[in-house]
Design a protein around this motif. Structure first.
Motif, mmCIF file in Angstrom:
data_model
loop_
_atom_site.group_PDB
_atom_site.id
_atom_site.type_symbol
_atom_site.label_atom_id
_atom_site.label_comp_id
_atom_site.label_asym_id
_atom_site.label_seq_id
_atom_site.Cartn_x
_atom_site.Cartn_y
_atom_site.Cartn_z
ATOM 1 N N HIS A 216 100.625 -30.672 -86.945
ATOM 2 C CA HIS A 216 101.055 -30.373 -85.594
ATOM 3 C C HIS A 216 99.900 -29.935 -84.731
ATOM 4 O O HIS A 216 99.863 -30.232 -83.553
ATOM 5 C CB HIS A 216 102.137 -29.281 -85.615
ATOM 6 C CG HIS A 216 103.485 -29.852 -85.843
ATOM 7 N ND1 HIS A 216 104.516 -29.714 -84.961
ATOM 8 C CD2 HIS A 216 103.952 -30.609 -86.852
ATOM 9 C CE1 HIS A 216 105.567 -30.358 -85.421
ATOM 10 N NE2 HIS A 216 105.256 -30.897 -86.563
ATOM 11 N N GLN B 249 96.920 -34.112 -82.244
ATOM 12 C CA GLN B 249 96.219 -34.141 -80.961
ATOM 13 C C GLN B 249 95.138 -35.200 -80.953
ATOM 14 O O GLN B 249 94.937 -35.907 -79.973
ATOM 15 C CB GLN B 249 95.582 -32.777 -80.708
ATOM 16 C CG GLN B 249 96.596 -31.693 -80.526
ATOM 17 C CD GLN B 249 95.931 -30.352 -80.372
ATOM 18 O OE1 GLN B 249 94.768 -30.198 -80.707
ATOM 19 N NE2 GLN B 249 96.675 -29.392 -79.878
ATOM 20 N N ILE B 250 94.452 -35.294 -82.090
ATOM 21 C CA ILE B 250 93.344 -36.237 -82.157
ATOM 22 C C ILE B 250 93.895 -37.665 -82.133
ATOM 23 O O ILE B 250 93.284 -38.563 -81.571
ATOM 24 C CB ILE B 250 92.461 -35.916 -83.395
ATOM 25 C CG1 ILE B 250 91.011 -35.986 -83.002
ATOM 26 C CG2 ILE B 250 92.712 -36.800 -84.554
ATOM 27 C CD1 ILE B 250 90.522 -34.840 -82.221
ATOM 28 N N VAL C 28 94.356 -38.427 -78.610
ATOM 29 C CA VAL C 28 93.092 -38.798 -77.964
ATOM 30 C C VAL C 28 92.766 -40.254 -78.262
ATOM 31 O O VAL C 28 92.388 -41.029 -77.377
ATOM 32 C CB VAL C 28 91.946 -37.877 -78.448
ATOM 33 C CG1 VAL C 28 90.600 -38.380 -77.943
ATOM 34 C CG2 VAL C 28 92.184 -36.456 -77.984
ATOM 35 N N ASN D 77 77.555 -39.509 -89.557
ATOM 36 C CA ASN D 77 78.716 -40.155 -88.946
ATOM 37 C C ASN D 77 79.989 -39.767 -89.677
ATOM 38 O O ASN D 77 81.031 -39.520 -89.064
ATOM 39 C CB ASN D 77 78.561 -41.676 -88.961
ATOM 40 C CG ASN D 77 77.489 -42.137 -88.000
ATOM 41 O OD1 ASN D 77 77.132 -41.403 -87.079
ATOM 42 N ND2 ASN D 77 76.970 -43.321 -88.209
ATOM 43 N N GLN E 100 76.844 -42.768 -77.615
ATOM 44 C CA GLN E 100 76.506 -41.563 -78.374
ATOM 45 C C GLN E 100 76.923 -40.309 -77.628
ATOM 46 O O GLN E 100 77.353 -39.328 -78.224
ATOM 47 C CB GLN E 100 75.008 -41.535 -78.655
ATOM 48 C CG GLN E 100 74.561 -42.700 -79.499
ATOM 49 C CD GLN E 100 73.061 -42.785 -79.592
ATOM 50 O OE1 GLN E 100 72.421 -41.869 -80.073
ATOM 51 N NE2 GLN E 100 72.481 -43.871 -79.120
ATOM 52 N N LEU F 56 84.069 -31.007 -78.812
ATOM 53 C CA LEU F 56 85.401 -30.636 -78.370
ATOM 54 C C LEU F 56 86.307 -30.347 -79.569
ATOM 55 O O LEU F 56 87.051 -29.356 -79.580
ATOM 56 C CB LEU F 56 85.985 -31.789 -77.546
ATOM 57 C CG LEU F 56 87.121 -31.414 -76.620
ATOM 58 C CD1 LEU F 56 86.576 -30.622 -75.452
ATOM 59 C CD2 LEU F 56 87.823 -32.674 -76.130
ATOM 60 N N TYR G 202 85.457 -27.074 -81.019
ATOM 61 C CA TYR G 202 85.916 -26.025 -80.116
ATOM 62 C C TYR G 202 87.406 -25.762 -80.326
ATOM 63 O O TYR G 202 87.838 -24.618 -80.450
ATOM 64 C CB TYR G 202 85.633 -26.443 -78.669
ATOM 65 C CG TYR G 202 86.326 -25.586 -77.629
ATOM 66 C CD1 TYR G 202 85.891 -24.283 -77.399
ATOM 67 C CD2 TYR G 202 87.417 -26.061 -76.918
ATOM 68 C CE1 TYR G 202 86.521 -23.491 -76.467
ATOM 69 C CE2 TYR G 202 88.058 -25.278 -75.988
ATOM 70 C CZ TYR G 202 87.614 -23.991 -75.762
ATOM 71 O OH TYR G 202 88.250 -23.196 -74.861
ATOM 72 N N VAL G 203 88.171 -26.830 -80.417
ATOM 73 C CA VAL G 203 89.614 -26.688 -80.618
ATOM 74 C C VAL G 203 89.888 -25.993 -81.951
ATOM 75 O O VAL G 203 90.753 -25.122 -82.051
ATOM 76 C CB VAL G 203 90.303 -28.066 -80.563
ATOM 77 C CG1 VAL G 203 91.757 -27.956 -80.969
ATOM 78 C CG2 VAL G 203 90.184 -28.642 -79.171
ATOM 79 N N ARG H 35 89.299 -22.311 -81.515
ATOM 80 C CA ARG H 35 90.386 -21.705 -80.766
ATOM 81 C C ARG H 35 91.599 -21.483 -81.659
ATOM 82 O O ARG H 35 92.248 -20.446 -81.640
ATOM 83 C CB ARG H 35 90.794 -22.613 -79.581
ATOM 84 C CG ARG H 35 89.798 -22.639 -78.457
ATOM 85 C CD ARG H 35 89.758 -21.307 -77.733
ATOM 86 N NE ARG H 35 91.083 -20.923 -77.270
ATOM 87 C CZ ARG H 35 91.445 -20.861 -76.011
ATOM 88 N NH1 ARG H 35 90.569 -21.176 -75.079
ATOM 89 N NH2 ARG H 35 92.650 -20.503 -75.667
ATOM 90 N N ASP I 165 103.354 -21.304 -77.158
ATOM 91 C CA ASP I 165 102.895 -21.218 -75.783
ATOM 92 C C ASP I 165 102.226 -22.498 -75.341
ATOM 93 O O ASP I 165 102.527 -23.054 -74.296
ATOM 94 C CB ASP I 165 101.849 -20.092 -75.667
ATOM 95 C CG ASP I 165 102.489 -18.827 -75.152
ATOM 96 O OD1 ASP I 165 103.731 -18.787 -75.173
ATOM 97 O OD2 ASP I 165 101.753 -17.914 -74.736
ATOM 98 N N GLY I 166 101.295 -22.919 -76.200
ATOM 99 C CA GLY I 166 100.506 -24.110 -75.880
ATOM 100 C C GLY I 166 101.405 -25.307 -75.674
ATOM 101 O O GLY I 166 101.222 -26.095 -74.757
ATOM 102 N N LYS I 167 102.414 -25.413 -76.515
ATOM 103 C CA LYS I 167 103.298 -26.561 -76.431
ATOM 104 C C LYS I 167 104.021 -26.556 -75.083
ATOM 105 O O LYS I 167 104.133 -27.562 -74.416
ATOM 106 C CB LYS I 167 104.299 -26.501 -77.580
ATOM 107 C CG LYS I 167 104.781 -27.880 -77.996
ATOM 108 C CD LYS I 167 105.696 -27.790 -79.193
ATOM 109 C CE LYS I 167 104.952 -27.947 -80.505
ATOM 110 N NZ LYS I 167 105.788 -27.713 -81.657
ATOM 111 N N LYS J 250 103.083 -25.173 -72.329
ATOM 112 C CA LYS J 250 102.176 -25.458 -71.222
ATOM 113 C C LYS J 250 101.883 -26.948 -71.130
ATOM 114 O O LYS J 250 101.782 -27.512 -70.054
ATOM 115 C CB LYS J 250 100.872 -24.696 -71.414
ATOM 116 C CG LYS J 250 100.919 -23.338 -70.747
ATOM 117 C CD LYS J 250 99.567 -22.709 -70.749
ATOM 118 C CE LYS J 250 99.664 -21.271 -70.282
ATOM 119 N NZ LYS J 250 98.469 -20.519 -70.602
ATOM 120 N N LEU J 251 101.739 -27.555 -72.297
ATOM 121 C CA LEU J 251 101.422 -28.976 -72.331
ATOM 122 C C LEU J 251 102.500 -29.777 -71.605
ATOM 123 O O LEU J 251 102.230 -30.609 -70.748
ATOM 124 C CB LEU J 251 101.315 -29.442 -73.781
ATOM 125 C CG LEU J 251 101.034 -30.925 -73.993
ATOM 126 C CD1 LEU J 251 99.604 -31.244 -73.620
ATOM 127 C CD2 LEU J 251 101.267 -31.291 -75.442
#
Lengths: 326, 361
Positions: free
Chosen positions: B28, B33-34, B37, B273, B320, B329, B332-333, B336, B350-352, B354-355
Motif C-alpha cells: 500500500h 505508488q511507484i 508513477v 542500475n 540520466q 524521490l 525521500y518517500v 518520510r 491522512d495521506g490517503k 489528502k491524495l
C-alpha cells in the motif's frame, strides 16, 4: 501546506509528465512538420565525446542541407549493454535510416540485422560489426593505415629507434584493434624498433597513467608511446610527466579533441593522428539518403587521416581539430 | 531506530499474521505508488507517440531488455533487505559468462549438451563468488560494501586474466537462437523474459511466503534481535549472498545468449542500475523492508523512460537526470514513511485522504 509522501510523489509524477510533454512538444512538432522528409537517427558510440560530436556536426549539416530530420542518441558509456536498448527503442520509432557506431562487433550484430529486416536502412559509421552485409554502407577511417601512420610519426620523432609501447582502450573495439594492428605491423617490420606490446586502459585516463608509469619502471628506455584514443593519450601524458621523462618519451596520440590539441600545443604530446569524423558523418547521410531513395550505395567507404604536429596546428591542421559543439 | 518495526516481526509468536500485515502495508505504501508513477510515465509517452510507443513490439523490446537486470534484481532485493549491498553482481556476471564461454569453446560443438554444461558452469561460478562474499561478510565481519567492492574488482580482473582482455564471441547457436533472441513457442513473448519471470515468481514467493524470507526480513530489521530469537544469522547471510551470486551466474549465461559476446568491458554500471531499481521499488537501504514486485517496477521506470525519450527524440543526457530524480524521490518517500512509522503510523490514512481530496479539486 504539509506534503505527504503520496501527494509529493503524485505531484512530482505530474510535474515530470507535464515537463516531458512540454519539452517534447518542440521536437514532435518539428517532426510532424517534416511531412514526407526522410527521418534519420544517429546513434553514437558514446554521448558527449568530441569525436562523435564532430561527426554529429557533419551529420546535422548534411541532413539540414538535404531537408532530412535527425534525432541523435547515445549511451552514457561505450558499452554494448547500454547501447542495445537504445537501438531497440530507435527501431521501434521506425526512422527511415539509422546511422550507428556499433560498440561491439558481436553484440550489435543481431539488433542491427533486425533493424535492417524491419526495412530501416542501416549505415555503419566509424565502427562495424562481424557481418556488415545487411548494412547499406559502412564508412570508417582506414584504422590500420592510421596505426601505421602513428608508427611513422614516432619514427620521425625518434629516428634512432628503441622501445615502443601501445596504450589502447578496450579489446574488442574494432577500430582500436585495427589501429594497434597497423602500429604493430609497422614496428615489427622495422628492426631498429622493439615492440613492447599493447596495454588496455579501459577508456580511463587514470588507468592509462598507471600503466605507463609501470611500463616506464620496467623499461626506463622507452622512446615512444602510441596512445590509441583520446583517454589513453591524456593518461599517457600524465604517466610520463609523473616519471619526469617528457624529453625522452615521444607520444603520438590518436584523435584530435580539444584536450589533445592543448597537449600538443604545450609540447606534452608530439603528434596527433586525426580522423575526419565530420566527413564520415556527411558521407553517412549521403549514403543513407541514397539508400532510402532506392539508389545504389557504396558498401564500404574509407576516409583519410591527417598528421597534426606543432608545425601545422595553426595552419592546415587546424580544421582537423574535433569540435566540442557544432 | 528500527526497533519499533523489528519487534513485532521477529518476535516469532505469530509470524504468519505479522508478515502478511507487513506485506500489505508495504504494497500500500510504496510499491503501489511507484506503480502509479510508472503508469503516469507510460501514459505520458503514449500521448506523445501514440503510433509507436504503446505497441506490443515496443513494449516487448522493453521487457526483453529489462530481463537480465530483473534476474540480478531478485538477488539484490534479498541482499538489500538484510541492509547489505552487493556491488559485485556486474563483474560476477562477466566472470561467469567468461568461464562458461571458455568451457563451451573448449567443448567445441554448439548443441544443447554444451549449452547445458555452460549454464551449469556459469551458475557454479556465480555461486562461488556469492559464497565468498557471504563468508567474508558473515564470518570475517568485513562490511558488505567493502567485500563486494573487492570482489567487483577481483572477478572482473580474473575475467580479464582468463581471456587476456579479449572478448570471447563463440557462443553456441542454440543459446543465442532460443534464449537470446527466441520467443516462447507459439507466442511473441521473449524466452529470456519468461526465464526472468519464472525466477521472479519463485523467489518472490520465497521472500514473501516462506520461513527463509521471514528470516531475511528479520536479519535486516535488527540483526541482534534476530540472533537472540534463534535465527542463524550467519547462515542466512551466506545463503543470501550465495543466492545473489548464483543469480548473477544465471544472468551471465543470459547475457552471453543475448549479446553473443562476453562483453568484458560492458556491465560497468549494472550494479548501480540494479541497486537504483531496488531502491526505487521501495526496498529500504536500511534493511527490513522490501518487495520483489517493487524491484520489478523499479527496473521498468528507467527502461521505459529511456525508451520513451529515445522515441520522442529527447537528448540522451536528460534520461540520466530523470532517473536520478526518481531515485532520490523514492528514497525521500522511504525516509518520510519511516519517520511516520516511528511516530506511530498516524500519517498514513491522512495521506490517503489528502491524495483523493486534491484529486477532486
Amino acid at each position: 501546506m504539509k506534503l505527504t509522501p503520496k501527494a509529493t510523489l503524485l505531484a512530482a509524477a505530474l510535474l515530470a509528465a507535464t515537463s516531458l510533454t512540454a519539452c517534447a512538444g518542440g521536437s514532435a512538432s518539428a517532426g510532424s512538420s517534416a511531412g514526407d522528409q526522410p527521418k534519420l537517427t544517429f546513434i553514437q558510440g558514446v554521448a558527449g565525446d568530441e569525436f562523435y560530436v564532430s561527426m554529429q556536426c557533419g551529420i546535422d549539416a548534411a541532413a539540414k542541407a538535404a531537408g532530412a530530420t535527425i534525432n541523435t542518441q547515445g549511451p552514457a558509456k561505450f558499452d554494448p549493454t547500454l547501447q542495445k536498448p537504445i537501438v531497440d527503442s530507435v527501431v521501434a520509432s521506425q526512422p527511415d535510416a539509422i546511422l550507428i557506431a556499433p560498440t561491439d562487433v558481436a553484440a550489435m550484430q543481431a539488433p542491427l540485422k533486425a533493424a535492417a529486416a524491419a526495412g530501416i536502412k542501416v549505415i555503419l559509421v566509424d565502427t562495424t560489426v562481424q557481418d556488415p552485409s545487411f548494412a547499406a554502407s559502412a564508412i570508417a577511417s582506414d584504422n590500420k593505415g592510421g596505426g601505421l601512420e602513428a608508427f611513422k610519426a614516432i619514427k620521425n620523432l625518434s629516428p634512432n629507434g628503441g622501445k615502443v609501447l601501445v596504450i589502447s582502450t578496450d579489446p574488442g573495439v574494432s577500430t582500436a584493434d585495427a589501429r594497434v594492428a597497423g602500429f604493430e605491423e609497422g614496428a615489427k617490420a622495422d628492426s631498429t624498433f622493439q615492440y613492447l606490446g599493447v596495454q588496455y586502459s579501459h577508456n580511463d585516463p587514470a588507468e592509462a597513467a598507471r600503466l605507463v608509469s609501470a611500463a616506464l619502471a620496467k623499461d626506463p628506455d622507452i622512446v615512444g608511446v602510441f596512445a590509441a584514443n583520446t583517454f589513453a593519450a591524456e593518461g599517457t601524458a600524465t604517466g610520463i610527466r609523473q616519471a619526469g621523462k617528457q624529453n625522452q618519451v615521444k607520444i603520438v596520440g590518436f584523435d584530435a579533441g580539444p584536450a589533445q590539441v592543448k597537449q600538443l600545443k604545450e609540447g606534452i604530446v608530439q603528434a596527433l593522428i586525426a580522423q575526419e569524423p565530420a566527413s564520415i558523418g556527411t558521407q553517412g547521410v549521403e549514403q543513407a539518403l541514397k539508400a532510402i531513395k532506392g539508389e545504389p550505395t557504396e558498401k564500404e567507404i574509407q576516409t583519410g587521416f591527417k598528421q597534426i604536429t606543432a608545425d601545422n596546428i595553426s595552419g592546415d591542421g587546424a580544421k582537423y581539430v574535433y569540435k566540442s559543439s557544432c | 531506530m528500527t526497533t519499533t518495526e523489528a519487534v513485532p516481526r521477529t518476535a516469532g509468536t505469530a509470524p504468519e499474521i505479522s508478515r502478511a500485515h507487513t506485506l500489505r502495508q508495504v504494497l500500500h505504501v510504496q510499491s503501489f505508488q511507484i506503480l502509479l508513477v510508472l503508469m503516469v510515465i507510460f501514459l505520458a509517452f503514449t500521448a506523445l507517440a501514440p503510433d509507436v510507443f504503446p505497441t506490443w513490439g515496443n513494449v516487448r523490446q522493453i521487457i526483453q531488455n529489462v530481463s537480465i537486470l530483473g534476474v540480478l534484481g531478485i538477488g539484490m532485493t534479498f541482499v538489500i533487505v538484510t541492509s547489505g549491498i552487493d556491488l559485485s553482481v556486474g563483474s560476477n556476471l562477466v566472470f561467469s559468462g567468461v568461464v562458461a564461454a571458455k568451457v563451451m569453446q573448449a567443448m567445441g560443438d554448439s548443441g544443447w549438451e554444451t549449452a547445458i554444461v555452460g549454464i551449469l558452469v556459469a551458475v557454479g561460478c556465480g555461486l562461488g563468488w556469492g559464497l565468498l562474499n557471504g563468508v567474508l561478510i558473515a564470518k570475517a565481519k568485513v562490511p558488505p560494501l567493502i567485500v563486494t567492492l573487492g570482489t567487483l574488482g577481483g572477478a572482473l580482473g580474473l575475467a580479464q586474466v582468463i581471456t587476456g582482455g579479449v572478448d570471447i564471441r563463440e557462443v553456441p547457436a542454440v543459446l543465442q537462437d532460443t534464449i537470446g533472441y527466441g520467443n516462447v513457442p507459439g507466442t511473441t513473448w521473449p524466452t529470456i523474459s519468461l526465464i526472468a519471470m519464472v525466477l521472479i515468481l519463485i523467489f518472490g514467493t520465497v521472500l514473501h511466503r516462506t520461513r527463509f524470507g521471514l528470516y531475511t526480513f528479520a536479519v535486516g530489521s535488527n540483526e541482534e534481535s534476530a540472533r537472540r530469537v534463534g535465527v542463524k544469522v550467519d547462515r542466512q547471510l551466506i545463503s543470501i549472498y550465495a543466492l545473489s551470486g548464483g543469480l548473477a551466474g544465471v544472468a551471465g549465461i543470459l547475457s552471453l545468449s543475448q549479446y553473443g559476446t562476453t562483453a568484458i568491458a560492458g556491465q560497468s554500471a549494472t550494479n548501480l542500475n540494479v541497486i537504483a531499481a531496488v531502491v526505487i521499488g521501495g526496498t529500504s537501504l536500511f534493511g527490513g523492508v522490501g518487495t520483489i514486485f517493487g524491484t520489478v517496477i523499479g527496473l521498468f521506470i528507467p527502461a521505459v523512460l529511456q525508451n520513451g525519450f529515445v522515441i520522442v527524440g529527447i537528448q540522451p543526457f536528460w534520461q540520466q537526470v530523470a532517473v536520478g530524480a526518481v531515485l532520490v524521490l523514492a528514497v525521500y518517500v522511504d525516509q518520510r514513511r519511516r519517520a511516520a512509522a516511528a511516530r506511530g503510523q498516524s500519517a498514513k490514512p491522512d495521506g490517503k485522504k489528502k491524495l483523493y481530496g486534491r484529486r477532486s479539486n
